[in-house]
Scaffold this motif. Structure first.
Motif, mmCIF file in Angstrom:
data_model
loop_
_atom_site.group_PDB
_atom_site.id
_atom_site.type_symbol
_atom_site.label_atom_id
_atom_site.label_comp_id
_atom_site.label_asym_id
_atom_site.label_seq_id
_atom_site.Cartn_x
_atom_site.Cartn_y
_atom_site.Cartn_z
ATOM 1 N N UNK A 75 35.018 50.055 78.804
ATOM 2 C CA UNK A 75 33.682 49.472 78.870
ATOM 3 C C UNK A 75 33.525 48.596 80.104
ATOM 4 N N UNK A 76 32.374 48.707 80.753
ATOM 5 C CA UNK A 76 32.042 47.797 81.849
ATOM 6 C C UNK A 76 30.788 46.995 81.523
ATOM 7 N N UNK A 77 30.479 46.887 80.218
ATOM 8 C CA UNK A 77 29.310 46.129 79.766
ATOM 9 C C UNK A 77 29.716 44.673 79.549
ATOM 10 N N UNK A 78 29.109 43.761 80.292
ATOM 11 C CA UNK A 78 29.422 42.345 80.143
ATOM 12 C C UNK A 78 29.055 41.859 78.750
ATOM 13 N N UNK A 79 29.996 41.178 78.117
ATOM 14 C CA UNK A 79 29.749 40.638 76.776
ATOM 15 C C UNK A 79 28.781 39.466 76.851
ATOM 16 N N UNK A 80 27.865 39.420 75.909
ATOM 17 C CA UNK A 80 26.964 38.277 75.824
ATOM 18 C C UNK A 80 27.681 37.110 75.142
ATOM 19 N N UNK A 81 27.335 35.871 75.489
ATOM 20 C CA UNK A 81 28.023 34.713 74.905
ATOM 21 C C UNK A 81 27.840 34.639 73.395
ATOM 22 N N UNK A 82 28.913 34.214 72.712
ATOM 23 C CA UNK A 82 28.875 34.019 71.263
ATOM 24 C C UNK A 82 29.591 32.715 70.933
ATOM 25 N N UNK A 83 28.999 31.937 70.038
ATOM 26 C CA UNK A 83 29.583 30.697 69.538
ATOM 27 C C UNK A 83 29.887 30.900 68.063
ATOM 28 N N UNK A 84 31.164 30.985 67.729
ATOM 29 C CA UNK A 84 31.596 31.293 66.369
ATOM 30 C C UNK A 84 32.222 30.044 65.755
ATOM 31 N N UNK A 85 31.610 29.521 64.714
ATOM 32 C CA UNK A 85 32.087 28.305 64.060
ATOM 33 C C UNK A 85 32.626 28.662 62.690
ATOM 34 N N UNK A 86 33.859 28.248 62.404
ATOM 35 C CA UNK A 86 34.424 28.535 61.090
ATOM 36 C C UNK A 86 33.726 27.689 60.034
ATOM 37 N N UNK A 87 33.198 28.375 59.020
ATOM 38 C CA UNK A 87 32.549 27.705 57.878
ATOM 39 C C UNK A 87 33.123 28.214 56.562
ATOM 40 N N UNK A 88 34.331 28.768 56.594
ATOM 41 C CA UNK A 88 34.846 29.475 55.425
ATOM 42 C C UNK A 88 35.390 28.513 54.376
ATOM 43 N N UNK A 89 34.495 28.045 53.519
ATOM 44 C CA UNK A 89 34.896 27.125 52.470
ATOM 45 C C UNK A 89 35.820 27.742 51.440
ATOM 46 N N UNK A 90 35.825 29.068 51.304
ATOM 47 C CA UNK A 90 36.741 29.706 50.362
ATOM 48 C C UNK A 90 38.183 29.610 50.841
ATOM 49 N N UNK A 91 38.394 29.305 52.112
ATOM 50 C CA UNK A 91 39.746 29.121 52.646
ATOM 51 C C UNK A 91 40.140 27.645 52.597
ATOM 52 N N UNK A 92 39.200 26.767 53.009
ATOM 53 C CA UNK A 92 39.456 25.327 52.934
ATOM 54 C C UNK A 92 38.114 24.602 52.983
ATOM 55 N N UNK A 93 37.963 23.591 52.138
ATOM 56 C CA UNK A 93 36.689 22.874 52.062
ATOM 57 C C UNK A 93 36.311 22.236 53.389
ATOM 58 N N UNK A 94 37.288 21.776 54.164
ATOM 59 C CA UNK A 94 36.981 21.105 55.428
ATOM 60 C C UNK A 94 36.225 22.018 56.383
ATOM 61 N N UNK A 95 36.533 23.309 56.359
ATOM 62 C CA UNK A 95 35.871 24.245 57.267
ATOM 63 C C UNK A 95 34.374 24.312 56.973
ATOM 64 N N UNK A 96 34.013 24.319 55.705
ATOM 65 C CA UNK A 96 32.601 24.384 55.346
ATOM 66 C C UNK A 96 31.909 23.047 55.567
ATOM 67 N N UNK A 97 32.527 21.969 55.088
ATOM 68 C CA UNK A 97 31.876 20.660 55.138
ATOM 69 C C UNK A 97 31.691 20.193 56.580
ATOM 70 N N UNK A 98 32.660 20.442 57.433
ATOM 71 C CA UNK A 98 32.520 20.062 58.842
ATOM 72 C C UNK A 98 31.818 21.149 59.649
#
Length: 298
Positions: free
Chosen positions: A121-144
């Motif tokens: 691929x020579x298609x430039x990736x568009x910016x993405x901001x991925x924030x962990x919110x997975x409360x099923x893994x740990x409450x801190x991820x969702x609450x923060x």
């Protein structure tokens, strides 16, 4: 949940000053699969991944030096049965391939795209901001994480996504920026937009940098130390050269640009830390940190 409650892993990690550098997950390629949830504690136990499909997707991603995350838009939920997006992102070349999925077979095909198709691929990736919110893994991820998502979405509504576990929930709030692969930690809602804006503008806040995911942990720590000393600077102003591992210390050569000297040598030592709870409600466990020391080279 009080964010200052030291029984919570993220509050305790901040209280003891646990270092961030060198803690980013390691992957040069990322497969991002849109899935509105609910997410299982182990993301690939979420239907339709559960069972053979999840194992096949995970193995394929690993064979290409990649990892998989489930992602979703904050507070945007389409009807069940609608086609969902997937993205295969290369952090080395900054390119991507994208498509849509409805079936388990589509997900396996998406994982295959992380290989030859993405390499071509020579298609430039568009910016993405991925924030962990997975409360099923740990409450801190969702609450923060969720208040951070809300803040970032005000300024970057198209770029902001919730995502599953980025490792190290004690470092919440955590964020992965693509296509750069920069992983951040100890974020708070009030300052997260300024920190992300600096990253986008080439003025990285090393104080919140866990590492760039295409590098191994010791290299992540070395680059973070260089950016802390000479920055703010762009991620590309500190790139690794030779890495030598001997006598319990890892020597990392760093080539600089912008405000960073042309060549910096960094000695990185892995240090065992006192046992601590690494997740909310977890038993204390052994863990370590990476400690870099800079010495200027010719």
């Amino acid at each position: 949940m009080a964010l200052s409650d030291l029984s919570r892993c993220s509050a305790a990690a901040r209280h003891r000053g646990e270092p961030l550098a060198g803690t980013a997950p390691v992957a040069s390629r990322w497969l991002l699969v849109e899935h509105q949830g609910p997410w299982a504690r182990t993301p690939l136990d979420t239907p339709p991944f559960l069972g053979r499909t999840g194992r096949e997707v995970e193995e394929l991603c690993a064979s290409f030096g990649g990892r998989v995350l489930l992602i979703r838009r904050p507070q945007r939920r389409g009807p069940e049965g609608d086609a969902r997006a997937w993205f295969a992102v290369d952090t080395v070349r900054g390119t991507w391939v994208r498509g849509s999925w409805r079936t388990a077979g589509d997900l396996v095909a998406a994982a295959h795209a992380l290989g030859t198709e993405l390499s071509g691929s020579d298609v430039d990736a568009e910016p993405m901001l991925l924030v962990c919110t997975q409360g099923t893994r740990d409450a801190c991820c969702a609450v923060r994480g969720r208040p951070i998502v809300a803040q970032l979405a005000k300024e970057w509504p198209d770029e902001t996504w919730e995502c599953t576990h980025l490792g190290g929930h004690r470092f919440a709030g955590t964020l992965l920026h693509l296509p750069s692969g920069a992983c951040l930690g100890y974020l708070d809602p009030g300052t997260s937009a300024d920190i992300v804006r600096g990253l986008i503008d080439g003025k990285v806040s090393a104080a919140h940098l866990r590492g760039v995911t295409r590098w191994e942990p010791a290299v992540q720590a070395a680059l973070a130390a260089v950016l802390e000393r000479y920055g703010p600077a762009d991620l590309d102003d500190a790139l690794p050269g030779r890495v030598d591992d001997a006598d319990g210390s890892i020597a990392v050569e760093v080539f600089g640009g912008g405000p960073v000297p042309r060549r910096v040598l960094v000695d990185v030592v892995k240090e065992q830390l006192p046992d601590a709870a690494l997740s909310c409600g977890g038993a204390p466990k052994a863990h370590h940190a990476w400690h870099p020391t800079l010495r200027t080279g010719a």
